[in-house]
Structures are given as structure tokens and as C-alpha cells.
Scaffold this motif. Structure first.
Motif, mmCIF file in Angstrom:
data_model
loop_
_atom_site.group_PDB
_atom_site.id
_atom_site.type_symbol
_atom_site.label_atom_id
_atom_site.label_comp_id
_atom_site.label_asym_id
_atom_site.label_seq_id
_atom_site.Cartn_x
_atom_site.Cartn_y
_atom_site.Cartn_z
ATOM 1 N N PRO A 228 31.354 -9.551 6.046
ATOM 2 C CA PRO A 228 30.418 -8.478 6.328
ATOM 3 C C PRO A 228 30.167 -8.221 7.798
ATOM 4 C CG PRO A 228 29.484 -10.075 5.192
ATOM 5 C CD PRO A 228 30.823 -10.492 5.269
ATOM 6 N N ILE A 229 29.895 -9.291 8.525
ATOM 7 C CA ILE A 229 29.665 -9.172 10.042
ATOM 8 C C ILE A 229 30.929 -8.652 10.991
ATOM 9 C CG2 ILE A 229 29.026 -10.526 11.914
ATOM 10 C CD1 ILE A 229 26.826 -10.528 9.712
ATOM 11 N N LEU A 230 31.912 -9.003 10.397
ATOM 12 C CA LEU A 230 33.100 -8.215 11.096
ATOM 13 C C LEU A 230 33.211 -6.918 10.689
ATOM 14 C CD1 LEU A 230 35.669 -8.286 12.781
ATOM 15 C CD2 LEU A 230 37.204 -8.946 10.732
ATOM 16 N N LEU A 231 33.055 -6.664 9.438
ATOM 17 C CA LEU A 231 33.036 -5.236 9.200
ATOM 18 C C LEU A 231 31.857 -4.132 9.643
ATOM 19 C CD1 LEU A 231 33.733 -5.369 5.288
ATOM 20 C CD2 LEU A 231 35.366 -4.609 7.077
ATOM 21 N N PHE A 232 30.735 -4.783 10.009
ATOM 22 C CA PHE A 232 29.524 -4.225 10.595
ATOM 23 C C PHE A 232 30.068 -3.905 12.156
ATOM 24 C CE2 PHE A 232 26.707 -5.502 14.031
ATOM 25 C CZ PHE A 232 25.978 -4.625 14.069
ATOM 26 N N ALA A 233 30.808 -4.833 12.862
ATOM 27 C CA ALA A 233 31.226 -4.611 14.415
ATOM 28 C C ALA A 233 32.147 -3.495 14.138
ATOM 29 C CB ALA A 233 31.919 -5.737 14.925
ATOM 30 N N LEU A 234 33.318 -3.513 13.260
ATOM 31 C CA LEU A 234 34.285 -2.409 13.193
ATOM 32 C C LEU A 234 33.772 -1.134 12.778
ATOM 33 C CD1 LEU A 234 37.116 -4.405 11.192
ATOM 34 C CD2 LEU A 234 37.061 -3.760 13.416
ATOM 35 N N THR A 235 32.647 -1.085 11.925
ATOM 36 C CA THR A 235 32.121 0.030 11.530
ATOM 37 C C THR A 235 31.354 0.833 12.678
ATOM 38 O OG1 THR A 235 31.817 -0.823 9.019
ATOM 39 C CG2 THR A 235 30.477 1.412 9.737
ATOM 40 N N ALA A 236 30.605 0.043 13.386
ATOM 41 C CA ALA A 236 29.772 0.510 14.669
ATOM 42 C C ALA A 236 30.654 1.237 15.600
ATOM 43 C CB ALA A 236 28.920 -0.547 15.134
ATOM 44 N N VAL A 237 31.997 0.457 15.738
ATOM 45 C CA VAL A 237 32.842 1.196 16.869
ATOM 46 C C VAL A 237 33.466 2.223 16.239
ATOM 47 C CG1 VAL A 237 35.015 0.850 17.906
ATOM 48 C CG2 VAL A 237 33.192 -1.333 17.740
ATOM 49 N N ALA A 238 33.837 2.396 14.950
ATOM 50 C CA ALA A 238 34.623 3.361 14.265
ATOM 51 C C ALA A 238 33.629 4.737 14.175
ATOM 52 C CB ALA A 238 35.136 2.969 12.713
ATOM 53 N N SER A 239 32.264 4.295 14.141
ATOM 54 C CA SER A 239 31.546 5.596 13.885
ATOM 55 C C SER A 239 31.163 6.401 15.082
ATOM 56 C CB SER A 239 30.236 4.897 13.360
ATOM 57 O OG SER A 239 29.349 4.189 14.260
ATOM 58 N N MET A 240 31.837 6.017 16.266
ATOM 59 C CA MET A 240 31.815 6.798 17.359
ATOM 60 C C MET A 240 32.798 7.809 17.585
ATOM 61 S SD MET A 240 31.159 3.842 20.453
ATOM 62 C CE MET A 240 29.883 2.597 20.542
ATOM 63 N N ILE A 241 33.836 7.659 16.607
ATOM 64 C CA ILE A 241 34.881 8.839 16.370
ATOM 65 C C ILE A 241 34.291 9.945 15.348
ATOM 66 C CG2 ILE A 241 37.167 9.039 15.557
ATOM 67 C CD1 ILE A 241 37.742 5.946 16.089
ATOM 68 N N PRO A 242 34.283 11.154 15.915
ATOM 69 C CA PRO A 242 33.799 12.175 15.083
ATOM 70 C C PRO A 242 34.797 12.430 14.100
ATOM 71 C CG PRO A 242 34.015 12.819 17.404
ATOM 72 C CD PRO A 242 34.783 11.535 17.296
ATOM 73 N N ILE A 243 34.168 13.367 12.814
ATOM 74 C CA ILE A 243 35.022 13.821 11.810
ATOM 75 C C ILE A 243 35.171 12.657 10.755
ATOM 76 C CG2 ILE A 243 36.860 14.856 10.922
ATOM 77 C CD1 ILE A 243 37.270 16.258 13.729
#
Length: 363
Positions: A228-243
């Protein structure tokens, strides 16, 4: 037309020669100091963020310039840089072993493919597409990791430059203003627009990303998602991409959990992410980002693609700023040289000054 009239004037020759010299030396300096461009951009970004507080401490509170600069640098390290560095360092630590990571990623993709094919009998992820996807993921992870290994060097040189900007802010701004061969109105326009762009990208995007990542992290723990911690980091980075945003991360994870036999948990996580994480993303984007600066999603998409190729991990912030700045300079060029009447969108202070000047002329 006489021969004398056909000759190029000496003033124009000197002007062209001087411009050629300036361009050549600028390119020469830029080429040899290209590795410090991210540091310079980062220093300018933090200067804009700290500008108001720096003037307050130096001019209203009477602090020594070196003390004000030092305190603001330490504060920015604690408040902004360390959380971003934590996310970057976590990704490097988890994904540092590229070979082991790619093996796990291939197993992850294969399970998703087998599950989709078994349920739909449609080979959406064909072997050819699967191979391309794995190769693209390998190249992307290698580029991203290589771009993040020099983060400490970039941050150190960035703060070195930032210190001298904060120590004598009036001198720094006077040099910039006097060096710009533009009208005062256009200089004000650039300053105000860049301030809004930097605040939206440097503060708005990370806040939205971390906020969405934290909300997703709660769901990852509740429904028992792997790492989950790795997924948190990946989700935070991916959320910067619109759409598409965070769906790039949580959608495959949900399918993977269902394929592993965790049907209830996978469906529950999918519903949680679509509803709760999606609402959080829209809420933050339509409140915080709209308030700071309304940036077109295409600017962000192309900016991130370009930024990752040029600056690595830090390109997530610098890329959109450069794209928006390029479009702004096109507008400034039109305002500066077009013969058409162009209405400038000036800051409130400059609009008042322009109105006062018109009144004075009328009187």
C-alpha cells in the motif's frame, strides 16, 4: 533608388551583430551549464513562493538578509522538499532493482491478461501488445529512475542559487526587469502570470497529488491491497496526469486482486477509488487549482511528457510551467509587436496605474 538608400544602415548592422553575439553566448552558456537548468528553475520557483515572506522578514521585521534567506530555505525543506523527496526516494527504493521489478511487473500483467481473456474470451491484450507494453514499461522505468538519481545534486545547487536570490531580492528583481526588452505592461503581465503558474504547479499539483494519494492509501489498507505504501507513492504521482490520473494505478490493482481470488476486496476497492478518490480529485482540482490558476489539461499532459524527458522526476512540475510560459511568450510577442489593438489582461495594480495615466492625460 540610389545606392546609398539601398545600403543597410550602420545602426542595423550593429544591432544584428550585437544580437548575434548575445544569442551565441547564451547558447554557449546554456549548453555547458545545461545540468544546472533544473536547479535554476527550482530556485526561481521557490523564490516566487517565498517572495512575500522574504520581503516581510527583511523590510518589515528588520531581519538580516542572510538570516531571512536561511530561515526560508530551512522552512521550504521541511514543508515542501522533504515530502516530495520522500515519495521519490520511496519509488527509487522499491523500484531500484530493475530486474526484480520487471519480473514482478510481467507476472502482474500476465495475470490481468489471463483474467480478462478467461472472462470475456476477447484477446484485448494480445501477445504483441503485451510485449510492447512490457518493453515500454521497462524503458519508462529506466528513464524515470535515471532522472531521479541526480535529485540530491539538483536540490543542493538549487538552494545555493536560491540563497543569493533571497539575500538581495530587490537587486535580483531589478536586474530581471531592466534586462527584459519589453514594455512595462508586458513585464508586469509576465510576472503576474508566472507567479500564478508557479503557485498552481508547485503548490496546487503536489497538494492535489498528496491529498488524493492519502485518500487512496486509506482504501488500500482497508481492502488489503499489496504494497500500500508503494501504491500511495505511485497514485500520488499518477494523479498529476489529467483525465486518467490515479486510475492508471488503482484500476490494474483492482483487476489483479479479483484475478487473485479477492473478488469482494477488489470490487470494494474499485468502488472506493471511483467514488471517494474521484470525488477528492474533482473537489481539489475545482477549488484549489481553479483558485490559483486555470491551466488547460493539455498544457499539463504535454508538459509532463516533455518534463519527464528533460528533467526526470522534477519534470512533473517544471514541464507544465515551461509549456504555459511558452504560450505566454507568444501572447507577449503579439502584445509587443502586433499592429492590432490587443487588450492586455494586466494585474489590478497595473490597471489602476494605466487608468490614472489616462486621467492625467485627459486633464
Amino acid at each position: 533608388m540610389s545606392f546609398k538608400e539601398q545600403q543597410i544602415s550602420g545602426v542595423k548592422i550593429k544591432q544584428v551583430a550585437l544580437l548575434a553575439i548575445i544569442i551565441i553566448f547564451t547558447l554557449l552558456i546554456g549548453y555547458n551549464l545545461a545540468m544546472f537548468i533544473p536547479s535554476l528553475l527550482g530556485a526561481i520557483m521557490f523564490y516566487v513562493i517565498c517572495r512575500k515572506y522574504n520581503f516581510y522578514l527583511q523590510e518589515e521585521r528588520g531581519w538580516k538578509p542572510w538570516l531571512s534567506a536561511t530561515v526560508l530555505i530551512l522552512a521550504s525543506l521541511l514543508v515542501i522538499t522533504l515530502p516530495l523527496y520522500f515519495i521519490g526516494d520511496l519509488l527509487i527504493e522499491k523500484l531500484g532493482n530493475a530486474q526484480a521489478y520487471m519480473q514482478k511487473f510481467n507476472v502482474f500483467i500476465d495475470k490481468i491478461h489471463d483474467f480478462v481473456f478467461a472472462k470475456t474470451k476477447i484477446d484485448i491484450l494480445s501477445k504483441e501488445n503485451m510485449t510492447k507494453l512490457k518493453e515500454a514499461a521497462g524503458k519508462f522505468s529506466t528513464i524515470a529512475l535515471n532522472g531521479t538519481f541526480n535529485t540530491l545534486t539538483v536540490i543542493a545547487s538549487m538552494y545555493f542559487i536560491l540563497y543569493f536570490m533571497l539575500e538581495k531580492p530587490r537587486l535580483f528583481e531589478r536586474i530581471l526587469a531592466s534586462s527584459a526588452p519589453l514594455k512595462k505592461a508586458n513585464v508586469s503581465l509576465i510576472g503576474e502570470k508566472m507567479r500564478k503558474l508557479i503557485m498552481a504547479n508547485a503548490i496546487g499539483l503536489p497538494v492535489v497529488a498528496v491529498g488524493q494519494g492519502i485518500v487512496a492509501l486509506v482504501g488500500y489498507f482497508i481492502f488489503g491491497a499489496p504494497s500500500p505504501i508503494l501504491l500511495f507513492a505511485l497514485t500520488a504521482v499518477a494523479s498529476m496526469i489529467p483525465i486518467v490520473g490515479a486510475a492508471i494505478v488503482y484500476a490494474p490493482i483492482c483487476i489483479f486482486m479479483i484475478a487473485e481470488g479477492q473478488t469482494g476486496a477488489g470490487i470494494g476497492l474499485a468502488a472506493y477509488c471511483v467514488i471517494v478518490v474521484g470525488v477528492t480529485d474533482n473537489l481539489l482540482r475545482f477549488t484549489l487549482l481553479k483558485k490559483l490558476e486555470d491551466i488547460h489539461p493539455l498544457n499539463t499532459v504535454f508538459g509532463i511528457i516533455m518534463g519527464l524527458n528533460i528533467f526526470g522526476f522534477m519534470g512533473l512540475i517544471f514541464g507544465p510551467i515551461l509549456v504555459s510560459f511558452t504560450l505566454l511568450m507568444i501572447q507577449v510577442y503579439r502584445n509587443e509587436f502586433s499592429t492590432d489593438e490587443v487588450e492586455l489582461i494586466l494585474p489590478e495594480k497595473d490597471r489602476r496605474e494605466e487608468l490614472e495615466n489616462k486621467i492625467d492625460l485627459t486633464i
